[in-house]
Design a protein around this motif. Structure first.
Motif, PDB file in Angstrom:
ATOM      1  N   GLY A  98      -5.524 -43.456  92.544  1.00  0.00           N
ATOM      2  CA  GLY A  98      -5.904 -43.769  91.170  1.00  0.00           C
ATOM      3  C   GLY A  98      -4.820 -43.388  90.175  1.00  0.00           C
ATOM      4  N   ASP A  99      -4.192 -42.231  90.363  1.00  0.00           N
ATOM      5  CA  ASP A  99      -3.105 -41.779  89.502  1.00  0.00           C
ATOM      6  C   ASP A  99      -1.791 -42.220  90.134  1.00  0.00           C
ATOM      7  N   LEU A 100      -1.076 -43.101  89.467  1.00  0.00           N
ATOM      8  CA  LEU A 100       0.143 -43.682  90.035  1.00  0.00           C
ATOM      9  C   LEU A 100       1.423 -42.929  89.643  1.00  0.00           C
ATOM     10  N   THR A 101       1.304 -41.750  89.033  1.00  0.00           N
ATOM     11  CA  THR A 101       2.503 -41.044  88.586  1.00  0.00           C
ATOM     12  C   THR A 101       3.402 -40.646  89.752  1.00  0.00           C
ATOM     13  N   GLU A 102       2.827 -40.373  90.919  1.00  0.00           N
ATOM     14  CA  GLU A 102       3.619 -39.989  92.089  1.00  0.00           C
ATOM     15  C   GLU A 102       4.049 -41.184  92.938  1.00  0.00           C
ATOM     16  N   CYS A 103       3.504 -42.345  92.658  1.00  0.00           N
ATOM     17  CA  CYS A 103       3.837 -43.545  93.421  1.00  0.00           C
ATOM     18  C   CYS A 103       5.295 -43.918  93.161  1.00  0.00           C
ATOM     19  N   LYS A 104       6.036 -44.181  94.231  1.00  0.00           N
ATOM     20  CA  LYS A 104       7.470 -44.468  94.124  1.00  0.00           C
ATOM     21  C   LYS A 104       7.787 -45.953  93.993  1.00  0.00           C
ATOM     22  N   LYS A 108       5.264 -50.308  89.945  1.00  0.00           N
ATOM     23  CA  LYS A 108       3.913 -49.744  89.858  1.00  0.00           C
ATOM     24  C   LYS A 108       3.264 -49.891  88.489  1.00  0.00           C
ATOM     25  N   ASP A 109       4.048 -50.070  87.440  1.00  0.00           N
ATOM     26  CA  ASP A 109       3.496 -50.169  86.088  1.00  0.00           C
ATOM     27  C   ASP A 109       3.194 -51.594  85.659  1.00  0.00           C
ATOM     28  N   TYR A 110       3.466 -52.555  86.512  1.00  0.00           N
ATOM     29  CA  TYR A 110       3.251 -53.954  86.156  1.00  0.00           C
ATOM     30  C   TYR A 110       1.868 -54.425  86.590  1.00  0.00           C
ATOM     31  N   LYS A 114      -0.875 -53.563  89.868  1.00  0.00           N
ATOM     32  CA  LYS A 114      -2.197 -52.964  89.619  1.00  0.00           C
ATOM     33  C   LYS A 114      -3.333 -53.876  90.087  1.00  0.00           C
ATOM     34  N   ASN A 115      -3.114 -55.189  90.037  1.00  0.00           N
ATOM     35  CA  ASN A 115      -4.139 -56.127  90.501  1.00  0.00           C
ATOM     36  C   ASN A 115      -4.265 -56.146  92.021  1.00  0.00           C
ATOM     37  N   LYS A 116      -3.198 -55.832  92.737  1.00  0.00           N
ATOM     38  CA  LYS A 116      -3.212 -55.938  94.194  1.00  0.00           C
ATOM     39  C   LYS A 116      -3.348 -54.610  94.918  1.00  0.00           C
ATOM     40  N   ILE A 117      -3.083 -53.494  94.264  1.00  0.00           N
ATOM     41  CA  ILE A 117      -3.019 -52.218  94.972  1.00  0.00           C
ATOM     42  C   ILE A 117      -4.375 -51.802  95.538  1.00  0.00           C
TER      43      ILE A 117
END
Length: 150
Positions: A98-104, A108-110, A114-117
């Motif tokens: 849910g929190d994408l701050t650690e996602c590399k 990830k911000d587009y 977000k629609n597919k993850i």
């Protein structure tokens, strides 16, 4: 008066001629792009964009897991099936909590990410880590697979 009328007609003719050249140029651009697209699609194997490698018969993970985590063909040709599953499992806690701050992931911000993850994360959940046989035959209690839940 006739001379000014003739010069205005000449300017109009030149403007129409210029617009026709521009239109023909844009049509040629579209044609070239379509030809390149069709050539790329038809020669996908030549570009290295063919099918992804298949898992071995004694694979670590289920067929459903390999299918669920398979990356695009231009990525998977540089990896083994086990590597792409392990990358998916490794990124799961960072990108699926849910929190994408650690996602590399660089995108990830587009919106398309977000629609597919969410669908991708649901598919990764079917993968189970390979069984590790303990030497003392003990089975841990609790039944929680913490790394899959972040």
């Amino acid at each position: 008066q006739n001379e000014s009328h003739a010069s205005s007609l000449n300017l109009t003719y030149e403007a129409i001629k210029q617009q026709q050249y521009i239109l023909a140029y844009h049509q040629m651009q579209k044609f070239v792009l379509i030809v390149l697209f069709v050539a790329t699609i038809s020669k996908a194997d030549a570009w290295g964009w063919g099918e992804c490698p298949k898992p071995e018969a004694d694979a670590k993970y289920s067929d459903a897991c390999y299918k669920a985590t398979q990356p695009p063909s231009f990525v998977c040709n540089n990896m083994t099936p086990d590597e792409w599953v392990e990358k998916a499992l490794e990124s799961y806690p960072r990108c699926c909590a849910g929190d994408l701050t650690e996602c590399k992931c660089p995108v990830k911000d587009y919106w398309f990410f977000k629609n597919k993850i969410d669908d991708y994360c649901a598919k990764v959940e079917i993968c189970e880590p390979p069984a590790i046989v303990a030497s003392d035959s003990s089975v841990p209690s609790g039944g929680s697979v913490t790394f899959l839940r972040g």
